[in-house]
Scaffold this motif. Structure first.
Motif, short mmCIF file in Angstrom:
data_model
loop_
_atom_site.label_atom_id
_atom_site.label_comp_id
_atom_site.label_asym_id
_atom_site.label_seq_id
_atom_site.Cartn_x
_atom_site.Cartn_y
_atom_site.Cartn_z
N GLY A 167 1.22 -1.26 0.04
CA GLY A 167 0.31 -0.23 -0.13
C GLY A 167 0.93 1.64 -0.27
O GLY A 167 0.50 2.31 -0.66
N LEU A 168 1.79 1.63 0.76
CA LEU A 168 2.73 2.62 0.92
C LEU A 168 3.52 2.85 -0.55
O LEU A 168 3.79 3.39 -1.06
CB LEU A 168 4.00 1.93 1.75
CG LEU A 168 3.64 2.49 3.37
CD1 LEU A 168 4.48 1.82 4.25
CD2 LEU A 168 3.13 3.44 3.45
N THR A 209 2.35 1.59 -3.71
CA THR A 209 1.37 1.78 -4.44
C THR A 209 0.84 3.35 -4.32
O THR A 209 1.20 4.54 -5.35
CB THR A 209 0.02 1.53 -4.48
OG1 THR A 209 0.51 -0.38 -4.10
CG2 THR A 209 -0.62 1.22 -5.50
N ARG A 210 0.88 3.77 -3.09
CA ARG A 210 0.69 5.44 -2.94
C ARG A 210 1.45 6.12 -3.43
O ARG A 210 0.96 7.77 -4.37
CB ARG A 210 -0.25 5.40 -1.38
CG ARG A 210 -1.34 5.16 -0.64
CD ARG A 210 -1.98 4.86 0.08
NE ARG A 210 -0.77 5.02 1.17
CZ ARG A 210 -0.92 3.74 1.97
NH1 ARG A 210 -2.53 3.11 1.10
NH2 ARG A 210 -0.28 3.74 2.66
N ARG A 259 1.55 6.34 -7.42
CA ARG A 259 1.18 7.28 -8.48
C ARG A 259 1.02 8.94 -7.80
O ARG A 259 0.61 9.27 -8.79
CB ARG A 259 -0.26 7.28 -7.04
CG ARG A 259 -0.57 5.36 -7.55
CD ARG A 259 -2.45 5.24 -6.47
NE ARG A 259 -2.97 3.77 -7.22
CZ ARG A 259 -3.66 3.17 -6.59
NH1 ARG A 259 -4.37 4.14 -5.37
NH2 ARG A 259 -4.32 2.28 -7.21
N LYS A 260 1.97 8.82 -7.17
CA LYS A 260 2.00 10.62 -6.40
C LYS A 260 2.93 11.01 -7.27
O LYS A 260 3.40 12.00 -7.90
CB LYS A 260 2.51 10.92 -5.36
CG LYS A 260 1.37 10.51 -3.92
CD LYS A 260 1.93 11.06 -3.35
CE LYS A 260 0.83 10.65 -2.12
NZ LYS A 260 0.94 10.59 0.23
#
Length: 446
Positions: free
Chosen positions: A437-438, A440-441, A444-445
């Motif tokens: 999750g970390l 992937t986020r 995306r940024k």
């Protein structure tokens, strides 16, 4: 066609499919998923179409492809009652086709208008080798401008560099560079005057780059664009009398088809590539037959797949030539194909072992390929019930994932998150989920 005129042509086509309106809507939605359109049509929407409502261009593209796949022939806009077919560029002129393709690739607003550019076509008509040779036509030359071996060397060197970047960083980052170079510099070179030898060499170099750009588009999830690049590679290869690149592009189309779940289409392309190959050296033979084996296994042709896999193994053992930008094949690639064949034939344990061997053999520079094979290994370990081993393998995938821009790798990351959610009580799985999750986020940024 006026809005309220009943669409008899579409009615007849849907009746020919044997589907109800509801089933037809679901199939259109499924095709739309390949375009990332998020379609949510139902039987009511189909009724509106039949009464004369003309759907938006992207939806039309999904409808036409859905009908083409079901009926086994190409269904055009006019045949479905949606109006005149959109004009296409002069396919006999490679320069016009390349510029048109580059424009469609780089201009999102034009891509939306074209609609079908982003859609993969199962019924695409692929020109055979005799066709591309017989129909080859020299583009108009620019008076006073002449190219020679130096310009050919420039295109070849750029293709090699772009291929290396693609291997390391993925197609999403590199394709804009390749497409721009192809649609500007290479297209200009193709219009210049040259000796017959130089002209063929330039067409061959352009075919290599068109194939590579198609591969990048496939990696980026732009499957309709990838097909168009591949077809231009076939045509340019014909103009350059380049059998190798023609066969390589067909093989690339087989890889794309099998990745989308179209096994029969993949086998048709793989068989055509092998049949069109000249007196191939052992490395090229392994390169082509390995893909044949994968496609044969995907359609359940067990004996053919095993025979072709043995042939690929034997050919690679005899190979001594260096792999190049197009058509490179090495032990890691063979083990990768072996893994797929075994998986399709139901040997999950053997598939896992072969993919592990592929990863051990893979060159460090092939980061994107390593990320994908690692992800596939983890998915199969999960399927086998080896949760902790799968989590460890997924963790290796996450080491590479932030450095690669690839829609195919994005799909693997989504599969990772879905898999670990099935084990909420396992601390290793939850730690992996948090890390994923970390990453992937953060990805995306950027």
């Amino acid at each position: 066609m006026p809005d309220r005129t009943r669409n008899i042509a579409l009615f007849c086509l849907i009746r020919e499919t044997g589907w109800t309106n509801a089933k037809f809507a679901r199939q259109v939605n499924a095709v739309g998923t390949e375009l990332r359109l998020g379609l949510r049509y139902d039987a009511t929407a189909v009724s509106h179409w039949l009464k004369g409502t003309v759907p938006r261009p992207p939806t039309q593209a999904a409808i036409l492809e859905c009908l083409s796949r079901r009926l086994g022939r190409t269904i055009t806009s006019s045949a479905a009652g949606f109006g005149p077919d959109a004009p296409t560029p002069d396919q006999a002129d490679p320069v016009a086709a390349l510029i048109d393709l580059w424009s469609a690739d780089m201009d999102p607003s034009r891509r939306a208008v074209l609609g079908a550019v982003g859609l993969y076509s199962v019924t695409l008509a692929v020109p055979g080798w005799p066709d591309v040779v017989d129909r080859a036509r020299r583009a108009q030359t620019a008076p006073g401008t002449r190219i020679g071996p130096n310009e050919v060397a420039t295109v070849t060197a750029m293709s090699a560099r772009l291929s290396d970047l693609d291997d390391e960083f993925g197609g999403s980052h590199v394709r804009p560079l390749a497409s721009a170079f192809l649609g500007t510099t290479v297209a200009r070179y193709l219009k210049c005057d040259a000796s017959e030898e130089t002209r063929k060499a330039m067409c061959s170099a352009a075919a290599d780059l068109a194939y590579l750009t198609g591969w990048m588009a496939m990696d980026d999830g732009a499957h309709g664009l990838a097909q168009r690049y591949y077809v231009q590679a076939l045509r340019l290869a014909g103009e350059g009398a380049d059998h190798l690149t023609y066969c390589t592009a067909l093989r690339g189309m087989s890889v794309q088809a099998i990745g989308l779940g179209h096994g029969r289409t993949a086998l048709r392309y793989a068989d055509a590539a092998a049949a069109a190959a000249p007196a191939a050296g052992p490395r090229l033979r392994a390169f082509l037959v390995g893909q044949q084996a994968h496609a044969s296994a995907a359609v359940g042709a067990r004996n053919d797949a095993k025979r072709q896999l043995r042939e690929a193994e034997t050919a690679l053992e005899k190979a001594t030539s260096r792999s190049g930008t197009v058509g490179g094949y090495h032990p890691a690639a063979l083990h990768y194909h072996t893994s797929h064949v075994l998986y399709e034939l139901g040997d999950l344990g053997g598939s896992i072992a072969a993919m592990q061997e592929s990863n051990r053999c893979r060159p460090q520079t092939e980061r994107r390929a390593r990320a994908r094979s690692t992800a596939l290994l983890a998915e199969r370990q999960f399927e086998y019930g080896h949760l902790e081993a799968a989590c460890a393998t997924w963790s290796e995938f996450l080491d590479d994932y932030p450095h690669v821009s690839s829609a195919r790798c994005d799909d693997h990351a989504a599969t990772l998150r879905q898999s670990v959610r099935r084990h909420p009580g396992n601390k290793i799985a939850q730690a992996l989920s948090e890390r994923a999750g970390l990453i992937t986020r953060a990805t995306r940024k950027t």
